[in-house]
Write an enzyme that holds these catalytic residues in place. Structure first.
Site, short mmCIF file in Angstrom:
data_model
loop_
_atom_site.label_atom_id
_atom_site.label_comp_id
_atom_site.label_asym_id
_atom_site.label_seq_id
_atom_site.Cartn_x
_atom_site.Cartn_y
_atom_site.Cartn_z
N CYS A 131 0.82 -1.23 0.00
CA CYS A 131 0.00 0.00 0.00
C CYS A 131 0.84 1.27 0.00
O CYS A 131 0.33 2.34 -0.30
CB CYS A 131 -0.94 0.01 1.20
N HIS A 140 -3.24 6.83 3.13
CA HIS A 140 -3.66 5.54 2.58
C HIS A 140 -5.03 5.20 3.17
O HIS A 140 -5.24 5.34 4.38
CB HIS A 140 -2.63 4.46 2.93
N ASN A 182 -9.99 -0.68 0.91
CA ASN A 182 -8.54 -0.57 0.76
C ASN A 182 -8.14 -1.10 -0.62
O ASN A 182 -8.30 -2.29 -0.89
CB ASN A 182 -7.88 -1.39 1.88
N1 ACO Z 1 -18.09 -9.33 10.41
C1 ACO Z 1 -18.51 -9.59 11.67
N2 ACO Z 1 -17.69 -9.96 12.65
C2 ACO Z 1 -16.39 -10.07 12.37
C3 ACO Z 1 -15.87 -9.80 11.08
C4 ACO Z 1 -16.78 -9.43 10.08
N3 ACO Z 1 -16.41 -9.14 8.81
N4 ACO Z 1 -14.54 -9.98 11.09
C5 ACO Z 1 -14.21 -10.32 12.36
N5 ACO Z 1 -15.32 -10.40 13.12
C6 ACO Z 1 -15.42 -10.72 14.52
C7 ACO Z 1 -14.25 -11.50 15.03
O1 ACO Z 1 -14.42 -12.88 14.79
C8 ACO Z 1 -14.23 -11.14 16.50
O2 ACO Z 1 -15.19 -11.94 17.15
P1 ACO Z 1 -14.93 -12.49 18.63
O3 ACO Z 1 -14.79 -11.29 19.50
O4 ACO Z 1 -16.15 -13.33 18.91
O5 ACO Z 1 -13.68 -13.31 18.54
C9 ACO Z 1 -14.75 -9.71 16.53
O6 ACO Z 1 -15.40 -9.50 15.27
C10 ACO Z 1 -13.67 -8.69 16.73
O7 ACO Z 1 -12.64 -8.88 15.77
P2 ACO Z 1 -11.32 -8.08 15.90
O8 ACO Z 1 -10.30 -8.67 14.99
O9 ACO Z 1 -10.96 -7.89 17.33
O10 ACO Z 1 -11.78 -6.65 15.32
P3 ACO Z 1 -10.95 -5.33 15.28
O11 ACO Z 1 -11.66 -4.29 16.08
O12 ACO Z 1 -9.49 -5.51 15.52
O13 ACO Z 1 -11.12 -4.90 13.74
C11 ACO Z 1 -9.97 -4.93 11.64
C12 ACO Z 1 -10.63 -5.75 12.74
C13 ACO Z 1 -11.03 -4.06 10.97
C14 ACO Z 1 -9.37 -5.90 10.65
C15 ACO Z 1 -8.88 -4.02 12.26
O14 ACO Z 1 -8.03 -4.77 13.09
C16 ACO Z 1 -8.03 -3.35 11.19
O15 ACO Z 1 -8.52 -2.52 10.43
N6 ACO Z 1 -6.73 -3.64 11.11
C17 ACO Z 1 -5.86 -3.04 10.13
C18 ACO Z 1 -6.02 -3.75 8.83
C19 ACO Z 1 -5.38 -3.02 7.68
O16 ACO Z 1 -5.34 -1.81 7.65
N7 ACO Z 1 -4.91 -3.78 6.71
C20 ACO Z 1 -4.39 -3.22 5.53
C21 ACO Z 1 -2.95 -3.36 5.45
S1 ACO Z 1 -2.35 -2.54 4.06
C22 ACO Z 1 -1.82 -3.61 2.83
O17 ACO Z 1 -0.63 -3.67 2.57
C23 ACO Z 1 -2.80 -4.44 2.05
#
Ligand code: ACO
Length: 330
Positions: free
Chosen positions: A116, A257, A287
């Site tokens: 990214c 980004h 993204n």
């Molecule tokens: N829908 C519903 N529930 C979900 C989903 C979904 N799509 N995905 C996960 N959950 C659930 C999980 O199973 C978890 O359930 P549990 O509590 O029963 O175990 C709960 O939701 C919480 O999940 P978390 O992983 O704790 O959620 P978090 O608040 O951390 O958000 C997210 C997740 C959105 C992925 C966040 O961590 C994030 O944005 N991270 C950065 C990701 C990013 O920017 N990536 C791009 C990198 S750039 C590149 O080079 C491509």
């Protein structure tokens, strides 16, 4: 007259017509619009059709950028494509794009993988090559078909990504003090396991078993990426401002980004800037990795958010984890 700076002569972008909303996703996997919007700010994303490749999207964005710059493909002598989803592992998709666009065979053409952060890395590279005096007009494209490396059964990742392309045309200017002011690039190579594709590379070529296990898809440790992304983007923004004796307040618009609205809000808080100084379109695209910053840059220009004399800060992070920032005066 000697070249004094490297400037953006034109911008363009392209997104596939098919829009996949959060409600559409909730019919495919166990998720909801409420969960996705609350955690990421994403409402919809564009998804390429089966016959639409990264190079097809890149060509559309490039044509728009060339038209905006008032130049032809034959004027380009440097073509850089930032991508993690080239049409094929070999050759560089830059060569497919060169051919489709009609960029001359004398042009240097190559791909750049910094995930990214790829567009910011490419901006630094293209500007340095133009500043050398050996290249006149560069076409820099960020293009991704992330839908091809996303596991559509994995709800923690598939809801975050989309497809698209953005492009800029760069050239030399005799006007002092405009164009790329500086960049700050870096990487945390100790965190390669936070976001990666486990199999299919030279260390572990794809097998029937690895494909059955879904190891050719992107894997991500979301929480860890989130924390490091905020730290890396904050540092990259602060470092470049300090390097050039600027205060965050002097930045007309920050183009971050577009990975997650909560990451952008955290950066705004750390830089003590209001959110209206940040360009945000993650709600409409998700993204799009290397395409994210150039799509946002194009939309910011076209919607009048950037004026002559303004300073724009680009800041990105991506798999690697790589990070980068750039300052541009218009
Ligand atoms: N829908 C519903 N529930 C979900 C989903 C979904 N799509 N995905 C996960 N959950 C659930 C999980 O199973 C978890 O359930 P549990 O509590 O029963 O175990 C709960 O939701 C919480 O999940 P978390 O992983 O704790 O959620 P978090 O608040 O951390 O958000 C997210 C997740 C959105 C992925 C966040 O961590 C994030 O944005 N991270 C950065 C990701 C990013 O920017 N990536 C791009 C990198 S750039 C590149 O080079 C491509």
């Amino acid at each position: 007259m000697a070249t004094k700076s490297t400037v953006i002569l034109g911008t363009g972008c392209y997104a596939p017509p098919r829009v996949l909303t959060n409600d559409d996703l909730s019919k495919m996997i166990e998720t909801s619009d409420e969960w996705i919007v609350t955690r990421s700010g994403i409402r919809e994303r564009h998804i390429a059709g089966p016959d639409e490749s990264t190079s097809d999207m890149a060509v559309e964005a490039a044509r728009a950028a060339l038209a905006d710059a008032g130049l032809q493909a034959t004027d380009i002598d440097l073509l850089i494509v930032a991508t993690i989803t080239p049409d094929l592992p070999l050759p560089a998709v830059a060569c497919n794009i060169q051919h489709k666009l009609g960029v001359p065979t004398q042009a240097a053409c190559f791909d750049l993988n910094a995930a990214c952060s790829g567009f910011v890395y490419g901006l630094d590279t293209a500007c340095a090559m133009i500043a050398s005096g050996r290249y006149k007009h560069a076409l820099l494209i960020g293009a991704e078909k992330l839908s091809s490396i996303v596991d559509w059964n994995e709800r923690t990742t598939c809801v975050l990504f989309g497809d698209g392309a953005g492009a800029v045309v760069l050239g030399a200017s005799d006007q002092e003090g405009v164009g790329l002011i500086g960049t700050k690039l870096g990487a945390y190579g100790d965190s390669t396991d936070l976001l990666y594709i486990p199999k299919g590379g030279s260390s572990c070529p794809a097998t029937a078993e690895s494909i059955a296990a879904g190891d050719h898809f992107m894997k991500m440790k979301g929480k860890e990426v989130f924390k490091l992304a905020v730290r890396a983007m904050d540092e990259a923004a602060r470092d470049i401002l300090e390097q050039h004796g600027l205060h965050a307040d002097q930045i007309g618009l920050v183009i971050p980004h577009q990975a997650n609205l909560r990451i952008i809000e955290a950066i705004a808080k750390y830089l003590e800037l209001p959110m209206d100084r940040f360009f945000v379109n993650v709600d409409r695209y998700g993204n799009t990795s290397a395409a994210s910053v150039p799509i946002a840059l194009h939309e910011a220009r076209k919607s009048g958010r950037i004026k002559a004399g303004d300073i724009t800060l680009l800041v990105a992070f991506g798999a690697g984890l790589t990070y980068g920032s750039a300052l541009i005066r218009w």
